[in-house]
Scaffold this motif. Structure first.
Motif, PDB file in Angstrom:
ATOM      1  N   GLY A   9      27.810 -13.501  61.853  1.00  0.00           N
ATOM      2  CA  GLY A   9      29.050 -12.741  61.711  1.00  0.00           C
ATOM      3  C   GLY A   9      29.209 -12.010  60.402  1.00  0.00           C
ATOM      4  N   GLY A  10      28.241 -12.118  59.508  1.00  0.00           N
ATOM      5  CA  GLY A  10      28.417 -11.441  58.218  1.00  0.00           C
ATOM      6  C   GLY A  10      27.162 -11.514  57.381  1.00  0.00           C
ATOM      7  N   GLY A  11      27.342 -11.351  56.088  1.00  0.00           N
ATOM      8  CA  GLY A  11      26.220 -11.368  55.167  1.00  0.00           C
ATOM      9  C   GLY A  11      26.715 -11.442  53.742  1.00  0.00           C
ATOM     10  N   MET A  12      25.769 -11.508  52.778  1.00  0.00           N
ATOM     11  CA  MET A  12      26.108 -11.613  51.365  1.00  0.00           C
ATOM     12  C   MET A  12      25.169 -10.721  50.564  1.00  0.00           C
ATOM     13  SD  MET A  12      26.837 -15.741  51.136  1.00  0.00           S
ATOM     14  CE  MET A  12      27.928 -15.631  49.717  1.00  0.00           C
ATOM     15  N   VAL A  13      25.677 -10.131  49.479  1.00  0.00           N
ATOM     16  CA  VAL A  13      24.918  -9.194  48.652  1.00  0.00           C
ATOM     17  C   VAL A  13      25.184  -9.508  47.182  1.00  0.00           C
ATOM     18  CG1 VAL A  13      24.676  -6.787  47.942  1.00  0.00           C
ATOM     19  CG2 VAL A  13      24.860  -7.344  50.369  1.00  0.00           C
ATOM     20  N   SER A  14      24.129  -9.560  46.388  1.00  0.00           N
ATOM     21  CA  SER A  14      24.249  -9.748  44.946  1.00  0.00           C
ATOM     22  C   SER A  14      24.339  -8.381  44.265  1.00  0.00           C
ATOM     23  CB  SER A  14      23.040 -10.531  44.414  1.00  0.00           C
ATOM     24  OG  SER A  14      23.082 -10.610  43.009  1.00  0.00           O
ATOM     25  N   VAL A  15      25.303  -8.214  43.358  1.00  0.00           N
ATOM     26  CA  VAL A  15      25.541  -6.948  42.671  1.00  0.00           C
ATOM     27  C   VAL A  15      25.423  -7.180  41.161  1.00  0.00           C
ATOM     28  CG1 VAL A  15      27.107  -5.002  42.363  1.00  0.00           C
ATOM     29  CG2 VAL A  15      27.133  -6.285  44.512  1.00  0.00           C
ATOM     30  N   ALA A  16      24.566  -6.416  40.512  1.00  0.00           N
ATOM     31  CA  ALA A  16      24.355  -6.563  39.067  1.00  0.00           C
ATOM     32  C   ALA A  16      25.379  -5.710  38.316  1.00  0.00           C
ATOM     33  CB  ALA A  16      22.936  -6.161  38.690  1.00  0.00           C
ATOM     34  N   ALA A  17      26.615  -6.150  38.311  1.00  0.00           N
ATOM     35  CA  ALA A  17      27.695  -5.445  37.623  1.00  0.00           C
ATOM     36  C   ALA A  17      28.815  -6.437  37.343  1.00  0.00           C
ATOM     37  CB  ALA A  17      28.202  -4.275  38.470  1.00  0.00           C
ATOM     38  N   GLY A  18      29.731  -6.064  36.451  1.00  0.00           N
ATOM     39  CA  GLY A  18      30.868  -6.916  36.153  1.00  0.00           C
ATOM     40  C   GLY A  18      31.858  -6.958  37.292  1.00  0.00           C
ATOM     41  N   VAL A  19      32.715  -7.977  37.280  1.00  0.00           N
ATOM     42  CA  VAL A  19      33.632  -8.168  38.403  1.00  0.00           C
ATOM     43  C   VAL A  19      34.624  -7.016  38.521  1.00  0.00           C
ATOM     44  CG1 VAL A  19      35.241  -9.555  37.015  1.00  0.00           C
ATOM     45  CG2 VAL A  19      35.155  -9.848  39.504  1.00  0.00           C
ATOM     46  N   GLU A  20      35.035  -6.411  37.392  1.00  0.00           N
ATOM     47  CA  GLU A  20      35.972  -5.284  37.464  1.00  0.00           C
ATOM     48  C   GLU A  20      35.307  -4.076  38.117  1.00  0.00           C
ATOM     49  OE1 GLU A  20      37.511  -4.498  33.618  1.00  0.00           O
ATOM     50  OE2 GLU A  20      38.596  -6.414  33.457  1.00  0.00           O
ATOM     51  N   ARG A  21      34.043  -3.808  37.742  1.00  0.00           N
ATOM     52  CA  ARG A  21      33.321  -2.687  38.347  1.00  0.00           C
ATOM     53  C   ARG A  21      33.123  -2.932  39.844  1.00  0.00           C
ATOM     54  NH1 ARG A  21      28.945   0.869  37.197  1.00  0.00           N
ATOM     55  NH2 ARG A  21      28.996   2.416  38.861  1.00  0.00           N
ATOM     56  N   VAL A  22      32.807  -4.165  40.207  1.00  0.00           N
ATOM     57  CA  VAL A  22      32.618  -4.487  41.618  1.00  0.00           C
ATOM     58  C   VAL A  22      33.916  -4.301  42.386  1.00  0.00           C
ATOM     59  CG1 VAL A  22      32.041  -6.322  43.253  1.00  0.00           C
ATOM     60  CG2 VAL A  22      30.699  -6.045  41.172  1.00  0.00           C
ATOM     61  N   ASN A  38      29.137 -15.122  38.932  1.00  0.00           N
ATOM     62  CA  ASN A  38      28.198 -16.021  38.264  1.00  0.00           C
ATOM     63  C   ASN A  38      27.986 -15.691  36.794  1.00  0.00           C
ATOM     64  OD1 ASN A  38      27.739 -17.476  40.635  1.00  0.00           O
ATOM     65  ND2 ASN A  38      26.163 -16.038  41.308  1.00  0.00           N
ATOM     66  N   GLY A  39      28.309 -14.469  36.376  1.00  0.00           N
ATOM     67  CA  GLY A  39      28.125 -14.074  34.993  1.00  0.00           C
ATOM     68  C   GLY A  39      28.784 -12.736  34.733  1.00  0.00           C
ATOM     69  N   PRO A  40      28.750 -12.264  33.495  1.00  0.00           N
ATOM     70  CA  PRO A  40      29.378 -10.983  33.167  1.00  0.00           C
ATOM     71  C   PRO A  40      28.819  -9.807  33.952  1.00  0.00           C
ATOM     72  CG  PRO A  40      28.866 -12.214  31.174  1.00  0.00           C
ATOM     73  CD  PRO A  40      28.208 -12.940  32.294  1.00  0.00           C
ATOM     74  N   ARG A  41      27.566  -9.899  34.399  1.00  0.00           N
ATOM     75  CA  ARG A  41      26.959  -8.827  35.192  1.00  0.00           C
ATOM     76  C   ARG A  41      26.275  -9.384  36.433  1.00  0.00           C
ATOM     77  NH1 ARG A  41      25.893  -7.996  29.953  1.00  0.00           N
ATOM     78  NH2 ARG A  41      23.813  -8.926  30.132  1.00  0.00           N
ATOM     79  N   SER A  42      26.869 -10.417  37.009  1.00  0.00           N
ATOM     80  CA  SER A  42      26.278 -11.064  38.179  1.00  0.00           C
ATOM     81  C   SER A  42      27.381 -11.488  39.138  1.00  0.00           C
ATOM     82  CB  SER A  42      25.437 -12.271  37.760  1.00  0.00           C
ATOM     83  OG  SER A  42      24.879 -12.899  38.884  1.00  0.00           O
ATOM     84  N   VAL A  43      27.561 -10.685  40.196  1.00  0.00           N
ATOM     85  CA  VAL A  43      28.629 -10.922  41.168  1.00  0.00           C
ATOM     86  C   VAL A  43      28.023 -10.918  42.574  1.00  0.00           C
ATOM     87  CG1 VAL A  43      30.768 -10.004  42.168  1.00  0.00           C
ATOM     88  CG2 VAL A  43      30.388  -9.900  39.694  1.00  0.00           C
ATOM     89  N   VAL A  44      28.531 -11.794  43.438  1.00  0.00           N
ATOM     90  CA  VAL A  44      28.110 -11.834  44.840  1.00  0.00           C
ATOM     91  C   VAL A  44      29.305 -11.456  45.704  1.00  0.00           C
ATOM     92  CG1 VAL A  44      27.251 -13.270  46.724  1.00  0.00           C
ATOM     93  CG2 VAL A  44      26.372 -13.594  44.408  1.00  0.00           C
ATOM     94  N   VAL A  45      29.075 -10.548  46.650  1.00  0.00           N
ATOM     95  CA  VAL A  45      30.114 -10.162  47.602  1.00  0.00           C
ATOM     96  C   VAL A  45      29.673 -10.584  48.992  1.00  0.00           C
ATOM     97  CG1 VAL A  45      30.891  -8.228  46.189  1.00  0.00           C
ATOM     98  CG2 VAL A  45      29.150  -7.851  47.921  1.00  0.00           C
ATOM     99  N   ALA A  46      30.640 -10.773  49.888  1.00  0.00           N
ATOM    100  CA  ALA A  46      30.329 -11.214  51.243  1.00  0.00           C
ATOM    101  C   ALA A  46      31.314 -10.586  52.211  1.00  0.00           C
ATOM    102  CB  ALA A  46      30.377 -12.740  51.340  1.00  0.00           C
ATOM    103  N   GLY A  47      30.883 -10.461  53.464  1.00  0.00           N
ATOM    104  CA  GLY A  47      31.764  -9.903  54.481  1.00  0.00           C
ATOM    105  C   GLY A  47      30.988  -9.399  55.680  1.00  0.00           C
ATOM    106  N   GLU A  48      31.597  -8.455  56.406  1.00  0.00           N
ATOM    107  CA  GLU A  48      30.993  -7.916  57.609  1.00  0.00           C
ATOM    108  C   GLU A  48      29.778  -7.053  57.254  1.00  0.00           C
ATOM    109  OE1 GLU A  48      34.113  -5.797  59.492  1.00  0.00           O
ATOM    110  OE2 GLU A  48      35.368  -7.585  59.821  1.00  0.00           O
ATOM    111  N   GLN A  49      28.746  -7.141  58.111  1.00  0.00           N
ATOM    112  CA  GLN A  49      27.489  -6.465  57.827  1.00  0.00           C
ATOM    113  C   GLN A  49      27.641  -4.953  57.696  1.00  0.00           C
ATOM    114  OE1 GLN A  49      24.703  -7.305  56.854  1.00  0.00           O
ATOM    115  NE2 GLN A  49      24.256  -9.402  57.454  1.00  0.00           N
ATOM    116  N   GLN A  50      28.417  -4.334  58.593  1.00  0.00           N
ATOM    117  CA  GLN A  50      28.555  -2.881  58.563  1.00  0.00           C
ATOM    118  C   GLN A  50      29.187  -2.423  57.251  1.00  0.00           C
ATOM    119  OE1 GLN A  50      30.577  -1.264  61.967  1.00  0.00           O
ATOM    120  NE2 GLN A  50      30.312   0.862  61.323  1.00  0.00           N
ATOM    121  N   ALA A  51      30.211  -3.144  56.798  1.00  0.00           N
ATOM    122  CA  ALA A  51      30.855  -2.796  55.536  1.00  0.00           C
ATOM    123  C   ALA A  51      29.902  -3.032  54.355  1.00  0.00           C
ATOM    124  CB  ALA A  51      32.136  -3.612  55.355  1.00  0.00           C
TER     125      ALA A  51
END
Length: 560
Positions: A9-22, A38-51
């Protein structure tokens, strides 16, 4: 429950940016939430695959590094609410109690009483954002300076390092315990050793047991020793005693000005004992001095006489380092010509060669008195349109090993790579096995790793043993880098231009062009005869010794 109810039903993606930028990047994408910080430049997002697909496209277009996590569910999002009732029911039998070790929660980002960790807490743990950075900051603020990620692979160590650095709390120790696809017990003991040498108490007896050979503390007085092997007559004294000037470079021992001219001679001795990292660079089974070492020492020699530009350097013959003993090295700079330029040559011969023995020339080139000015930067990283190479380091070193290159740990600095047409972009880090960069302009092992990403441009049929042959327009802008971003632009099949920047994108060095040429294995092996003319020499022999029983314990000796 996750596998049965949430999978697919979904997925997860790691983004190398700060939480405000994300947070700004997420605007307009319904169904995607911040799952973990996870860190100042380490954020994970999750949700629907298409999005998530749309978000990944936006990030790549803006040069923000993203990586899909190989799962098909969306933890820490509204989707978890579908299994709340079942999860609470499954965990209802948990009876938490107070612990003796302080517990910092990634649900609250602060210390909590473990007696409150009931079923409701563990549901919130799966539903809400993981506040890992916040918990790490709280630990640092409480005075903790040692962080060990106990896991099968250190995915959170970078986040901890970034967080501790951002807190500005001073020196800290951050390490993992294991790494996938590597020796488990050996890697674990290595992690303990890293902690031990940084002053962290390690209960070695619990790991190794106690026996007759148990280590004892070092004496509190300076070591006193007598040497019983024959001396070769070499002294490691101050070069000024001999009328020479010392040079603060690991490969340039001393300098002598040539009378009646403006020429300069540098003298040194190289061996696997004094430069152990050289043992990790070989081709066709022969230990070679990398061409990047010649480049760095010639650039430094040029700096000594005010010639900041290495306009040309030709590597005429490889320099083989013997397993035992070493080689004498001479770097000679001519007097200046009418344009202020100097020629440079590098010669060597066996260290035990007698007076009058022949020298072998390995390098010739020209130095110019031009100041180095950078006309580039690599702050947008990775560049737009660059395509990530999956498992870049693993693929590169496997392919090069099959071709005939032998790169040990000191030369395995490639971490990630991207391609864009005839361009290759890569990230490098100086391995600990290479030693410190002190004295080097840029450590030769780090520059050498720049070329390792080039393997992605060659087909299997094209691969052959090649070595850098001619370097042109080498300019150094900064010294002491331990991590690099590199941009390689290929000009045909055998020529490449390089631009090197540090981890922030600031210029470190540039090379107008490097030309490579094939090298035959017979040519390398014929160059490996660097033995001198003496019949008797003092050498160290490496002896393997098996475990020997002593009383009720064992003395385990790997090698001497």
């Amino acid at each position: 429950l996750i596998g049965a109810r949430l999978s697919g039903g979904g997925g997860m993606v790691s983004v190398a940016a700060g939480v405000e930028r994300v947070g700004v990047l997420l605007e307009g994408f319904e169904g995607v939430e911040i799952a973990a910080v996870n860190g100042p430049r380490s954020v994970v997002v999750a949700g629907e695959q298409q999005a998530l697909d749309g978000l990944v496209g936006v990030c790549e277009g803006e040069g923000v590094r993203v990586r899909r996590i190989p799962v098909d569910y969306a933890s820490h999002t509204v989707q978890v609410e579908e299994i709340e009732e079942e999860l609470r029911s499954a965990l209802a039998g948990i009876t938490p109690r107070a612990g003796r070790v302080p517990f910092y929660s990634t649900v609250t980002g602060a210390p909590v009483d473990t007696a409150t960790l009931d079923a409701g807490y563990w549901y919130r743990n799966l539903r809400h954002t993981v506040r890992f950075e916040e918990a790490t900051r709280a630990l640092a603020a409480a005075g903790h300076r040692v962080f060990v990620e106990v896991s099968s692979h250190p995915v959170l160590v970078p986040g901890v390092e970034e967080t501790v650095e951002a807190c500005g709390v001073g020196s800290s120790v951050v390490t993992g315990t294991l790494r996938r696809h590597e020796d488990g017990p050996g890697r674990f003991v290595e992690a303990l050793a890293r902690l031990h040498v940084r002053g962290v108490g390690v209960d070695w007896a619990a790991l190794l047991g106690r026996g007759s050979g148990w280590p004892v503390d070092l004496p509190t007085y300076a070591f006193q020793r007598r040497r019983f092997w024959l001396e070769s007559g070499r002294g490691a004294g101050d070069p000024s005693v001999l009328g020479l000037a010392g040079v603060d470079h690991p490969l340039l021992g001393a300098r002598a000005d040539i009378p009646a001219t403006s020429g300069v001679l540098f003298t040194s001795r190289w061996s696997l004992w004094s430069q152990p990292w050289l043992a990790d660079h070989s081709a066709a089974g022969v230990t070679l001095v990398p061409g990047t070492a010649f480049v760095d020492l010639v650039v430094r020699a040029g700096d000594e006489v005010g010639c900041g530009l290495l306009s040309e350097l030709v590597i005429e013959a490889p320099l083989v380092i013997p397993e035992q003993g070493g080689v004498q090295v001479r770097v000679s700079l001519s007097e200046t010509d009418d344009s202020g330029q100097r020629t440079v040559q590098v010669h060597s011969r066996a260290e035990d060669a007698g007076p009058g023995a022949d020298w072998s020339r390995h390098v010739s080139g020209r130095l110019a008195p031009e100041a180095a000015h950078a006309d580039f930067e690599l702050t947008q990283w990775p560049p737009a349109g660059a395509v990530l190479v999956e498992e870049a380091a693993e693929r590169a070193y496997q392919d090069m090993a099959e071709t005939g290159y032998g790169y040990g740990p000191a030369f395995r600095g490639l971490s990630r790579a991207w391609t864009r047409g005839d361009e290759v972009f890569a990230e490098l880090a100086l391995p600990e096995e290479a030693g410190k960069p002190d004295g080097f302009g840029v450590h030769p092992a780090l520059i050498d790793a720049c070329f390792h990403a080039g393997v992605f441009r060659s087909s299997d049929a094209e691969r052959q043993l090649v070595m850098p042959f001619a370097w042109n327009d080498v300019r150094l802008f900064a010294i002491g880098a331990t991590a690099l971003r590199v941009h390689l632009t290929y000009q045909g099949t055998d020529t490449v231009a390089l631009r090197l920047a540090d981890a922030t994108g600031a210029p470190v060095a540039s090379v107008g062009s490097v030309v490579a040429r094939p090298v035959g294995t017979e040519q390398l092996r014929s160059s490996s005869d660097v033995s001198g003319g003496r019949m008797f020499r003092v050498v160290w022999d490496r002896l393997s010794v098996r475990s020997v029983e002593v009383g009720s314990g064992f003395v385990r000796v790997g090698s001497v």
